[in-house]
Scaffold this motif. Sequence first.
Motif, PDB file in Angstrom:
ATOM      1  N   ARG A 144     142.817 -97.819  78.607  1.00 49.50           N
ATOM      2  CA  ARG A 144     142.909 -97.554  77.173  1.00 49.50           C
ATOM      3  C   ARG A 144     141.583 -97.070  76.604  1.00 49.50           C
ATOM      4  NH1 ARG A 144     145.457-102.625  76.917  1.00 49.50           N
ATOM      5  NH2 ARG A 144     143.617-103.405  75.799  1.00 49.50           N
ATOM      6  N   SER A 145     140.439 -97.599  77.110  1.00 46.10           N
ATOM      7  CA  SER A 145     139.126 -97.194  76.592  1.00 46.10           C
ATOM      8  C   SER A 145     138.734 -95.805  77.040  1.00 46.10           C
ATOM      9  CB  SER A 145     138.063 -98.198  77.055  1.00 46.10           C
ATOM     10  OG  SER A 145     137.941 -98.144  78.469  1.00 46.10           O
ATOM     11  N   LEU A 146     139.307 -95.346  78.168  1.00 46.37           N
ATOM     12  CA  LEU A 146     138.960 -94.008  78.651  1.00 46.37           C
ATOM     13  C   LEU A 146     139.779 -92.915  77.967  1.00 46.37           C
ATOM     14  CD1 LEU A 146     138.591 -94.654  82.495  1.00 46.37           C
ATOM     15  CD2 LEU A 146     136.780 -94.210  80.849  1.00 46.37           C
ATOM     16  N   ARG A 147     140.916 -93.276  77.371  1.00 46.49           N
ATOM     17  CA  ARG A 147     141.725 -92.262  76.710  1.00 46.49           C
ATOM     18  C   ARG A 147     141.054 -91.831  75.411  1.00 46.49           C
ATOM     19  NH1 ARG A 147     146.206 -95.586  78.276  1.00 46.49           N
ATOM     20  NH2 ARG A 147     146.223 -96.496  76.186  1.00 46.49           N
ATOM     21  N   SER A 148     141.088 -90.530  75.136  1.00 48.03           N
ATOM     22  CA  SER A 148     140.548 -89.988  73.893  1.00 48.03           C
ATOM     23  C   SER A 148     141.472 -88.900  73.399  1.00 48.03           C
ATOM     24  CB  SER A 148     139.124 -89.443  74.102  1.00 48.03           C
ATOM     25  OG  SER A 148     139.153 -88.382  75.033  1.00 48.03           O
ATOM     26  N   GLY A 149     141.230 -88.467  72.169  1.00 49.42           N
ATOM     27  CA  GLY A 149     142.104 -87.452  71.601  1.00 49.42           C
ATOM     28  C   GLY A 149     143.244 -88.102  70.824  1.00 49.42           C
ATOM     29  N   SER A 197     142.049 -97.354  69.003  1.00 48.26           N
ATOM     30  CA  SER A 197     141.369 -98.618  68.745  1.00 48.26           C
ATOM     31  C   SER A 197     139.905 -98.348  68.389  1.00 48.26           C
ATOM     32  CB  SER A 197     141.453 -99.522  69.974  1.00 48.26           C
ATOM     33  OG  SER A 197     140.723 -98.938  71.048  1.00 48.26           O
ATOM     34  N   PRO A 198     139.234 -99.284  67.716  1.00 42.15           N
ATOM     35  CA  PRO A 198     137.801 -99.083  67.413  1.00 42.15           C
ATOM     36  C   PRO A 198     136.970 -98.790  68.663  1.00 42.15           C
ATOM     37  CG  PRO A 198     138.655-100.927  66.172  1.00 42.15           C
ATOM     38  CD  PRO A 198     139.746-100.525  67.124  1.00 42.15           C
ATOM     39  N   GLU A 199     137.320 -99.434  69.761  1.00 44.70           N
ATOM     40  CA  GLU A 199     136.589 -99.197  71.006  1.00 44.70           C
ATOM     41  C   GLU A 199     136.741 -97.755  71.471  1.00 44.70           C
ATOM     42  OE1 GLU A 199     138.148-101.320  74.359  1.00 44.70           O
ATOM     43  OE2 GLU A 199     136.175-101.472  75.299  1.00 44.70           O
ATOM     44  N   GLN A 200     137.972 -97.218  71.358  1.00 49.93           N
ATOM     45  CA  GLN A 200     138.217 -95.839  71.778  1.00 49.93           C
ATOM     46  C   GLN A 200     137.520 -94.846  70.851  1.00 49.93           C
ATOM     47  OE1 GLN A 200     142.474 -96.011  71.725  1.00 49.93           O
ATOM     48  NE2 GLN A 200     142.615 -96.311  73.957  1.00 49.93           N
ATOM     49  N   ARG A 201     137.562 -95.114  69.525  1.00 51.55           N
ATOM     50  CA  ARG A 201     136.885 -94.198  68.591  1.00 51.55           C
ATOM     51  C   ARG A 201     135.384 -94.176  68.834  1.00 51.55           C
ATOM     52  NH1 ARG A 201     140.830 -96.243  64.825  1.00 51.55           N
ATOM     53  NH2 ARG A 201     139.375 -97.856  64.145  1.00 51.55           N
ATOM     54  N   GLN A 202     134.794 -95.334  69.031  1.00 52.73           N
ATOM     55  CA  GLN A 202     133.353 -95.377  69.280  1.00 52.73           C
ATOM     56  C   GLN A 202     132.989 -94.682  70.586  1.00 52.73           C
ATOM     57  OE1 GLN A 202     132.241 -99.485  69.077  1.00 52.73           O
ATOM     58  NE2 GLN A 202     132.805 -99.702  66.904  1.00 52.73           N
ATOM     59  N   LEU A 225     134.485 -85.209  65.159  1.00 53.74           N
ATOM     60  CA  LEU A 225     133.558 -86.302  64.898  1.00 53.74           C
ATOM     61  C   LEU A 225     133.690 -86.800  63.471  1.00 53.74           C
ATOM     62  CD1 LEU A 225     131.221 -88.058  65.933  1.00 53.74           C
ATOM     63  CD2 LEU A 225     129.637 -86.246  65.208  1.00 53.74           C
ATOM     64  N   ALA A 226     133.877 -85.869  62.518  1.00 54.26           N
ATOM     65  CA  ALA A 226     134.041 -86.275  61.120  1.00 54.26           C
ATOM     66  C   ALA A 226     135.315 -87.087  60.941  1.00 54.26           C
ATOM     67  CB  ALA A 226     134.040 -85.046  60.226  1.00 54.26           C
ATOM     68  N   GLU A 227     136.403 -86.685  61.593  1.00 51.11           N
ATOM     69  CA  GLU A 227     137.649 -87.432  61.485  1.00 51.11           C
ATOM     70  C   GLU A 227     137.501 -88.831  62.066  1.00 51.11           C
ATOM     71  OE1 GLU A 227     140.468 -85.039  63.494  1.00 51.11           O
ATOM     72  OE2 GLU A 227     140.595 -83.504  61.917  1.00 51.11           O
ATOM     73  N   LEU A 228     136.873 -88.942  63.232  1.00 51.48           N
ATOM     74  CA  LEU A 228     136.685 -90.248  63.848  1.00 51.48           C
ATOM     75  C   LEU A 228     135.799 -91.145  62.984  1.00 51.48           C
ATOM     76  CD1 LEU A 228     136.120 -89.069  67.526  1.00 51.48           C
ATOM     77  CD2 LEU A 228     138.075 -90.385  66.699  1.00 51.48           C
TER      78      LEU A 228
END
Length: 303
Positions: A179-184, A191-196, A220-223
């Motif tokens: 879950r932490s490696l998924r992005s986009g 999750s906050p961990e994924q956004r960071q 980056l602005a959206e995140l």
Amino acid sequence: MPTRTAIAEDARIGAVVPEGEPALPPRISWGAVLSGAVVAVTVGAMLNVLGLAIGATSMEPAQPGASPTASLLGMLGGIWLLVANLIGLAMGGWVAARLSGTSDGTDGGLHGLSVWAVAFLLSAVLLGNAVAGTANAAFQGAASAFGGAAQSMTRGAGEAIGAAAGAVDPEALLDRLQRSLRSGGDPAALSPEQRQAEMARILGLRVRQGGFEAGQRQRLAELAAIEYGITPEEAEQRITRLEAEARDLAQQAASEARQAAAAASEVAAIGAYWIFAAMMLGAVAAVLGGRLGTRRTVAIRDV
């Protein structure tokens, strides 16, 4: 090859000698030169050790302010080093000229000059061996310390892994890593961990690339807007301020690096000039010592 001859113009002198005759025998004594070089290096080292002892006794760590300043010690140490080397080279030149047995002042001075050259070569070899020995000892000590630290770290890591293996579910750990490696996707769905993690990846790409590529700035602005609860416009303004600060810091770092390089080159040039002057003074001292050590001829008259 035929030998050219010089025939005297005076008809009364019929002597014919080869060109360059008479050949003078060599008048250098390498044994005397080596002896003088060893004396020069030894005397210089002895005087430098004496200067080190005097400098150490002048320190008063128990009384604040009683010890000489670092700049004063450095200046006095440099002067003592120069004087010690000049005295050593003068004595070495004197010994070489005296042992050579020459009675010619020029030959004595040349013996002193040879002592100067050989003494500097000996000093360079001894200094190189000392530096190499120190570096080897330091490397061995660092290797031993690193080996001990590596063993301690390996043992500690093994114990930690063994202790954690019973407390952590492997399937849950694998699912959390995936879950932490998924992005986009929608930033709000992450999750906050994924956004960071994704913001850190984008900022890392910005540093390596020197600028944002297509879509990276908007992403980056959206995140940032979702992560910190601000509007996209405010997130864009923050990113713009961060970029301006980064550019200022980069320019300041480049300016400081240029100033440091200029200062280093100036120090190197000044040091090279001082070394050249010290070597010239050493050559003069060795030549003067050689001339003083030249044997004097005494005229004896028959009564």
